[in-house]
Write a protein that holds these residues in place. Sequence first.
Motif, mmCIF file in Angstrom:
data_model
loop_
_atom_site.group_PDB
_atom_site.id
_atom_site.type_symbol
_atom_site.label_atom_id
_atom_site.label_comp_id
_atom_site.label_asym_id
_atom_site.label_seq_id
_atom_site.Cartn_x
_atom_site.Cartn_y
_atom_site.Cartn_z
ATOM 1 N N LYS A 158 -10.893 11.880 -5.537
ATOM 2 C CA LYS A 158 -11.510 10.589 -5.225
ATOM 3 C C LYS A 158 -10.560 9.612 -4.548
ATOM 4 O O LYS A 158 -10.916 8.978 -3.569
ATOM 5 C CB LYS A 158 -12.076 9.955 -6.489
ATOM 6 N N GLU A 159 -9.366 9.448 -5.060
ATOM 7 C CA GLU A 159 -8.554 8.329 -4.586
ATOM 8 C C GLU A 159 -7.077 8.664 -4.696
ATOM 9 O O GLU A 159 -6.577 9.050 -5.753
ATOM 10 C CB GLU A 159 -8.869 7.083 -5.403
ATOM 11 N N GLU A 160 -6.359 8.494 -3.607
ATOM 12 C CA GLU A 160 -4.947 8.839 -3.572
ATOM 13 C C GLU A 160 -4.110 7.881 -4.412
ATOM 14 O O GLU A 160 -3.165 8.289 -5.086
ATOM 15 C CB GLU A 160 -4.450 8.838 -2.124
ATOM 16 N N LYS A 161 -4.443 6.607 -4.369
ATOM 17 C CA LYS A 161 -3.641 5.631 -5.114
ATOM 18 C C LYS A 161 -3.759 5.875 -6.616
ATOM 19 O O LYS A 161 -2.773 5.774 -7.355
ATOM 20 C CB LYS A 161 -4.104 4.213 -4.788
ATOM 21 N N LEU A 162 -4.948 6.211 -7.072
ATOM 22 C CA LEU A 162 -5.138 6.506 -8.487
ATOM 23 C C LEU A 162 -4.353 7.751 -8.876
ATOM 24 O O LEU A 162 -3.722 7.809 -9.928
ATOM 25 C CB LEU A 162 -6.627 6.705 -8.763
ATOM 26 N N ARG A 163 -4.366 8.732 -8.014
ATOM 27 C CA ARG A 163 -3.573 9.939 -8.248
ATOM 28 C C ARG A 163 -2.091 9.606 -8.330
ATOM 29 O O ARG A 163 -1.356 10.123 -9.190
ATOM 30 C CB ARG A 163 -3.843 10.925 -7.108
ATOM 31 N N ALA A 164 -1.635 8.730 -7.470
ATOM 32 C CA ALA A 164 -0.221 8.349 -7.488
ATOM 33 C C ALA A 164 0.153 7.685 -8.804
ATOM 34 O O ALA A 164 1.213 7.964 -9.387
ATOM 35 C CB ALA A 164 0.065 7.412 -6.312
ATOM 36 N N HIS A 165 -0.714 6.800 -9.284
ATOM 37 C CA HIS A 165 -0.446 6.131 -10.561
ATOM 38 C C HIS A 165 -0.396 7.127 -11.715
ATOM 39 O O HIS A 165 0.444 7.028 -12.608
ATOM 40 C CB HIS A 165 -1.515 5.078 -10.830
ATOM 41 N N LEU A 166 -1.315 8.080 -11.702
ATOM 42 C CA LEU A 166 -1.367 9.040 -12.799
ATOM 43 C C LEU A 166 -0.146 9.944 -12.797
ATOM 44 O O LEU A 166 0.392 10.285 -13.845
ATOM 45 C CB LEU A 166 -2.639 9.879 -12.702
ATOM 46 N N VAL A 167 0.303 10.353 -11.630
ATOM 47 C CA VAL A 167 1.436 11.283 -11.553
ATOM 48 C C VAL A 167 2.746 10.581 -11.841
ATOM 49 O O VAL A 167 3.564 11.051 -12.647
ATOM 50 C CB VAL A 167 1.469 11.960 -10.163
#
Length: 791
Positions: A440-449
């Motif tokens: 869905k969203e790259e920024k959300l993925r970045a935060h999670l990782v």
Amino acid sequence: MLRSFLLRPAVMGSALMVVITAALWGIFAPMPFGGRTTYVIVNGNSMEPGFHKGDLVLLRPAQQYTVGEIVMYRYPGLGPVIHRIVRQNGTRFVLKGDNNGWEDSYEPETSEIAGTFWLHIPRVGIAFGWLREPWAAAAVAGGTIFVLGVLMLKLPEPRGKRETPFWWKGWTRSASYWLARWQEPYFMVMYILAAAGIVLGLFAFTRPALRQVADNLPYQQTGYYVYYADLPVNLYDNRRLESGDAIYPQLNCQVNVLFHYQLLSAAEFAGGGSYALQARVRDAAGWHRSFPLGEAANFSGGDFQAQQVLDVCAAQRLITEMEEMTGVQRPQYYLDITPNVQVAGTLGGRIIKTDFAPALSFVVEDQQVFLNTTAVPGADVLRPSAAGLLEGSRLEANTLDISRVRIPVNTARGLAVLLVVLSLVGLAVPVVMLQQAEKKEEKLRAHLVAGPKLVEAAGSLLAFGDRTVEVRQLEDLTRLAEKAGSVVFFHEDPPWATYLVRENGVSYYYRTLSAANRDSAPEVGNWGEDLVRALRNDELVLFYQPSVSMQDGQISQVEAFLRWQHPERGFLMPMQFLPWAEKSGLVQFIDEWVLNTGCLQLRRWQDQGYLNLPLAINISSYELRQEGLAKLVETVLKRHELSAEMLRVEIDESDLSLQPAILDNMRQLKAMGVGISITAPRGESLEAVHSLLDVDQVKFGRNMVQQVLATESNSQSARQWIHQAHQRHIKVVAMGVETQEQYGFFQLSACDEAQGFFISPPMPAEDLTRALKAGPDFKNPALGNGSGGAA
């Protein structure tokens, strides 16, 4: 990527340390602090060669104590004593030191024993004795303070602001944003649950579920002697000899002796026994003669009563015969009466066989026979008793002792399994969220990782001339950041997303196509560069709005307000640029500028003679969360030679419940002497606010002030609010006062100060300086002198 996402060595190590520390505390915590361990320093030689003076002995309580164990109890009037149990006397224990030739005179019960021997550390007590010396204690305290001071010199680096979740974009995305913001504490909790479950399981599954424990059955045998006789002469008031009186054989040889026996126990007794009252004459040298008092008899049940006649003259005749035959005469002889009770049966279903033969002893002289009260020291010879114990055992559920809490082993096993299962489920949840985020969203993925290590950059991360290395997987980059202890920079410029870690002058980066979902936060654009230019070119300015006393209308304090004179966009209010400042990581520099500029102006006013003019400064919630805030304020105050009492820091009441770090910082500032002001736009309970923080003043929010006259209920609530604040010695300031009616209401309601455009708008420092110079001529409109803005 999942391995890097879940297996975080730093977090796992911290979680393991938390569990180990908790386990060690549960094992070694002292009794006064809720633990189950007693610490004793040996101060004698009674337990040599096992223990020596100066040894440290650790003891832990047990459900039962047995012969041969080393235990500690408190000897009345003496203090703690460590000795070995040598035997059990009913419900009490007989103890003796290994190096002593005598037994302890005091016999403690189970409840009086603090614990049984567990660990022994030789000679440690000598160090404690050394620490009692003033010079040694001072040296240790000074060294500890020095080490702590050195450790505190390293201030943590400020972290970037995390994006606020957008709840309307779906539960998965909202929960993912929450996890991104709090994932380190979240993973810490999951790892703690897993480690705690494993540690608890090691203890629970290596112990049997059942254990055999002593199930001793105590009982008490008691007797009650009574003797009496009629006297032929008026020797006593009632002409009757009673128990305890002296017997005079020349007046009456016959004495009635009554003995009452009881077997007492909480368990039921079934059976009976026999008894035979017997008299015996003896002397101190060992001579004795016995004669029966009646026939032997049987009884059933746990009690009986026997009565016989004692012929005192017969006892004297036996003595006379012995003296005539031996030629030896003694001044005193003894006459003992024993019941010789034999008991047999069952007690609580257990076989019991016991006897009871307490002697009722008399001293026999030529003219009288009297009760021997010293026959059994410290006991009532007319009411003898003896404690007994039927030993037994039973199976019961085994338990684990955790900080004075006993948990059944089966319960502990179930709890251990539950903790491990919960941790596994909890670790699976972010994996699902990560998979959703990747779609869905790259920024959300970045935060999670990357979690807290992620720093979002406003512009391009790579510049011409940089030493760069491209990595193939984001997992490699995050592992590198974890090892180097550095942050992960992130910038999204559709269709590309770039991650970067800097180490030793080299920029390691990973670039990938953005996720399909493009509804990210608005672009930062050029705001970051503009704010940097504003700080360099002095485009930021402070305006000052005075508050006036409701008693005399004079200026009582000043609040600083930030403005930006943008060369292209014009005059900007804080709400127009501070969000972008936080986005670009510049808000901390703006806060430092506001604090330094405001204090510099306050110094100038003090140099001009205005020594009692407090300055209130609004600091962003981002800066209020940083650990170094109190140190920064202290440094700025020292730089401008200002007293902390002249500075006030304002905070919104909503931050108090949502940001614990802000509370810690405000308490540190309060301890320095900085004033604390709370802005209350909703007017929540003062009791709740004051319980969290020691507040100097509370400000009515503008919305409250505007609505205070709308209804009688609003007015009454405002009056009650002011009254509650004054009860807690808190000053109240009405913000946003714009009309004569509002000012009059708060003046009549005993409000302390007022602030708003009705009194004066925010103004440049030079305008407020002229107002201060005007002195008594500065009046707010309610006192009849214009707008009150300048002199």
